[in-house]
Scaffold this active site. Structure first.
Site, PDB file in Angstrom:
ATOM      1  N   TRP A  48       0.958  -1.244  -0.109  1.00 59.02           N
ATOM      2  CA  TRP A  48      -0.175  -0.138  -0.098  1.00 59.02           C
ATOM      3  C   TRP A  48       0.698   1.354  -0.228  1.00 59.02           C
ATOM      4  O   TRP A  48       0.715   2.213  -0.703  1.00 59.02           O
ATOM      5  CB  TRP A  48      -1.004   0.020   1.112  1.00 59.02           C
ATOM      6  CG  TRP A  48      -1.996  -1.219   1.072  1.00 59.02           C
ATOM      7  CD1 TRP A  48      -2.151  -2.287   1.993  1.00 59.02           C
ATOM      8  CD2 TRP A  48      -2.710  -1.258   0.057  1.00 59.02           C
ATOM      9  NE1 TRP A  48      -3.212  -3.025   1.484  1.00 59.02           N
ATOM     10  CE2 TRP A  48      -3.686  -2.260   0.259  1.00 59.02           C
ATOM     11  CE3 TRP A  48      -3.189  -0.747  -1.217  1.00 59.02           C
ATOM     12  CZ2 TRP A  48      -4.674  -3.133  -0.317  1.00 59.02           C
ATOM     13  CZ3 TRP A  48      -4.113  -1.249  -1.893  1.00 59.02           C
ATOM     14  CH2 TRP A  48      -5.014  -2.573  -1.592  1.00 59.02           C
ATOM     15  N   ASP A  81      -1.707   6.491   6.500  1.00 55.66           N
ATOM     16  CA  ASP A  81      -2.473   5.576   6.071  1.00 55.66           C
ATOM     17  C   ASP A  81      -2.721   4.785   7.108  1.00 55.66           C
ATOM     18  O   ASP A  81      -1.957   3.809   7.647  1.00 55.66           O
ATOM     19  CB  ASP A  81      -2.277   4.991   5.063  1.00 55.66           C
ATOM     20  CG  ASP A  81      -3.223   4.032   4.451  1.00 55.66           C
ATOM     21  OD1 ASP A  81      -4.108   3.725   5.102  1.00 55.66           O
ATOM     22  OD2 ASP A  81      -3.012   3.329   3.220  1.00 55.66           O
ATOM     23  N   LYS A 123     -11.937  -1.847   7.066  1.00 52.97           N
ATOM     24  CA  LYS A 123     -10.974  -2.623   7.864  1.00 52.97           C
ATOM     25  C   LYS A 123     -11.644  -2.686   9.185  1.00 52.97           C
ATOM     26  O   LYS A 123     -11.740  -3.803   9.757  1.00 52.97           O
ATOM     27  CB  LYS A 123      -9.671  -2.368   7.752  1.00 52.97           C
ATOM     28  CG  LYS A 123      -8.883  -2.052   6.261  1.00 52.97           C
ATOM     29  CD  LYS A 123      -9.018  -3.362   5.499  1.00 52.97           C
ATOM     30  CE  LYS A 123      -8.753  -3.028   3.794  1.00 52.97           C
ATOM     31  NZ  LYS A 123      -7.479  -2.381   3.268  1.00 52.97           N
TER      32      LYS A 123
END
Ligand SMILES: *Cc1c(COP(=O)(O)O)cnc(C)c1O
Length: 360
Positions: free
Chosen positions: A101, A171, A195
Site C-alpha cells: 500500500w 494511512d 477494515k
C-alpha cells in the site's frame, strides 16, 4: 442463522450489535418511515446522523479543533493521488515504503512530483519496519508519508518516524481506532473504513486546517480538493450516506466498550493469545520481526504450501473463514480487528493446536 468467525482483512467483521441495530432500523429509521438509504442527505435527520458521527469520532480520537474530519469516497487508494495533488506545494515528498500500500502511494505520487523513497523494508519481503529515527529527509519535502499498519505483511510502526519537522501523513486504514493516537503528531491521518470501522465506500480524512488551501496542483478536479469538502462539511455532493451511518454506530459501540484505551487492551489481549501460540508452535510460525508485529493482521505459515492449503480448507469447514494469506505472501493471515471477539481467537488457537497434533 449462523455467524462464522471472519478473519478477513477487509471488508471485515463488524460488531454484531451494530448489524442488529441497523437491521432493526432498516425499514423505518426512528419514525421517519424510511431507511437511511432512502433519505435525502440534505434532510435534518441525516444531518444529525453525520454531525453525531463526526462528534463521536472527535471525542474518541481527541481530535483538536484545528483539524477537519472529512467523510469521502474513492477508498484509501484515491488518497494516494489526493494527498500529492493537495499537499505537494514544492512538488517533493518523502515516502517510507513498508508494503504494497505504501508502494502504491509512492508510485502514484510520482505522477505529480518528485517522490523519494527514503526507507524501505522490501529487501526482506516487508517483514519489518526500518529504523526511521534519523532518515535523510529532503530539505524541501512537503510531507513524509507512511502506511502505519501494513495490512498484508502484518507490521506496524510502534514509534512514528522522525520527520525532522516535516508534516507526517499516515494511512491508518487497518489500525484505525484500534488504540489511542496523538492526532497532533500528524498533518493528515486517513483510512478506508472497511477494515476496522464500517462498510466499504467511505474513507475518513483527518487533516490539519493549515494544509487545506486553494493552492493545489493545476488541473486538480474539484472533487479531489480537500477544501471543497472541508468548506461543505463533507456534503459538497451526495456522501456515502448509509456507510457513514454505520460508521457512526461503530463509533458509539467503541465508546460503549470504553474508548480507544479499552480497545487497545482488548486488542493486545487477543493478539497475545495468537502470537504466544505461534512462538511455541512447532508447526506454525509468524512471519514478522517480533518488535514490529501488528495487533490487527497476523500472518503465519507452516513452511509447506500443501499443509497451508489443508489448514485453510479445514479451518473454513470448522467456521474460521478468510484465513488464506494475501496472494503476494502465501500462507495464512488472521485479521483480528476490533470487532473480532476474544472467543474467536481462543477458538482459532484451539483449532490450530488440534491441527498441529493431527499433522505432526
Ligand atoms: C485496504 C487498504 C488500502 C486500500 O483501500 P481501498 O479502500 O481498497 O482503496 C490502502 N491502504 C491500506 C493500509 C489498506 O489496508
Amino acid at each position: 442463522m449462523s455467524r462464522v468467525y471472519n478473519f478477513s482483512a477487509g471488508p471485515a467483521v463488524l460488531p454484531e450489535e451494530v448489524l442488529r441495530e441497523a437491521a432493526d432500523e432498516m425499514l423505518d429509521y426512528k419514525g421517519s418511515g424510511m431507511s437511511v438509504m432512502e433519505m435525502s442527505h440534505r434532510s435534518k435527520t441525516y444531518d444529525n446522523i453525520i454531525k453525531e458521527a463526526e462528534a463521536d469520532l472527535r471525542e474518541l480520537m481527541n481530535i483538536p479543533d484545528n483539524y477537519k474530519v472529512l467523510f469521502l469516497q474513492g477508498g484509501a487508494s484515491q488518497q494516494f493521488a489526493m494527498i500529492p495533488m493537495n499537499l505537494m506545494k514544492n512538488k517533493v515528498a518523502d515516502y517510507i515504503v513498508t508494503g504494497q500500500w505504501a508502494k502504491k502511494a509512492y508510485q502514484e505520487a510520482q505522477l505529480y512530483g518528485k517522490a523519494n523513497k527514503i526507507a524501505s523494508s522490501e529487501d526482506k519481503t516487508f517483514s519489518y519496519i526500518p529504523d526511521c529515527s534519523d532518515l535523510s529527509i529532503s530539505e524541501d519535502a512537503d510531507y513524509v508519508y507512511i502506511c502505519e499498519n501494513n495490512t498484508i505483511y502484518g507490521t506496524k510502526f510502534k514509534t512514528l518516524p522522525n520527520t525532522k519537522g516535516k508534516t507526517l501523513v499516515a494511512d491508518v486504514s487497518s489500525c484505525f481506532l484500534s488504540e489511542p493516537v496523538d492526532v497532533t503528531k500528524y498533518g493528515v491521518i486517513y483510512g478506508g473504513v472497511q477494515k476496522n470501522i464500517g462498510p466499504a465506500g467511505v474513507v475518513i480524512v483527518i487533516i490539519r486546517e493549515d494544509l487545506i488551501t486553494e493552492d493545489v496542483l493545476p488541473g486538480t478536479p474539484t472533487m479531489l480538493k480537500y477544501k471543497i469538502h472541508a468548506d461543505n462539511d463533507s456534503l459538497y455532493n451526495t456522501p456515502p450516506a448509509y456507510g457513514i451511518y454505520i460508521c457512526g454506530k461503530v463509533f458509539k459501540w467503541i465508546k460503549k466498550m470504553g474508548g480507544l484505551q479499552a480497545m487497545k487492551e482488548h486488542n493486545e489481549k487477543k493478539a497475545k493469545i495468537l502470537y504466544d501460540f505461534l512462538d511455541e508452535s512447532k508447526l506454525f510460525k509468524g512471519t514478522v520481526r517480533k518488535e514490529d508485529r501488528s495487533l490487527m493482521n497476523v500472518p503465519f505459515v507452516t513452511g509447506n504450501e500443501e499443509l497451508d492449503a489443508k489448514f485453510v480448507k479445514e479451518a473454513t469447514a470448522a467456521g474460521f473463514v478468510n484465513l488464506k494469506g494475501h496472494r503476494t505472501v502465501g500462507g495464512m493471515r488472521a485479521s483480528i480487528y476490533n470487532a473480532m471477539p476474544i472467543e474467536g481467537v481462543e477458538k482459532l488457537v484451539a483449532f490450530m493446536r488440534k491441527f498441529e497434533a493431527e499433522n505432526a
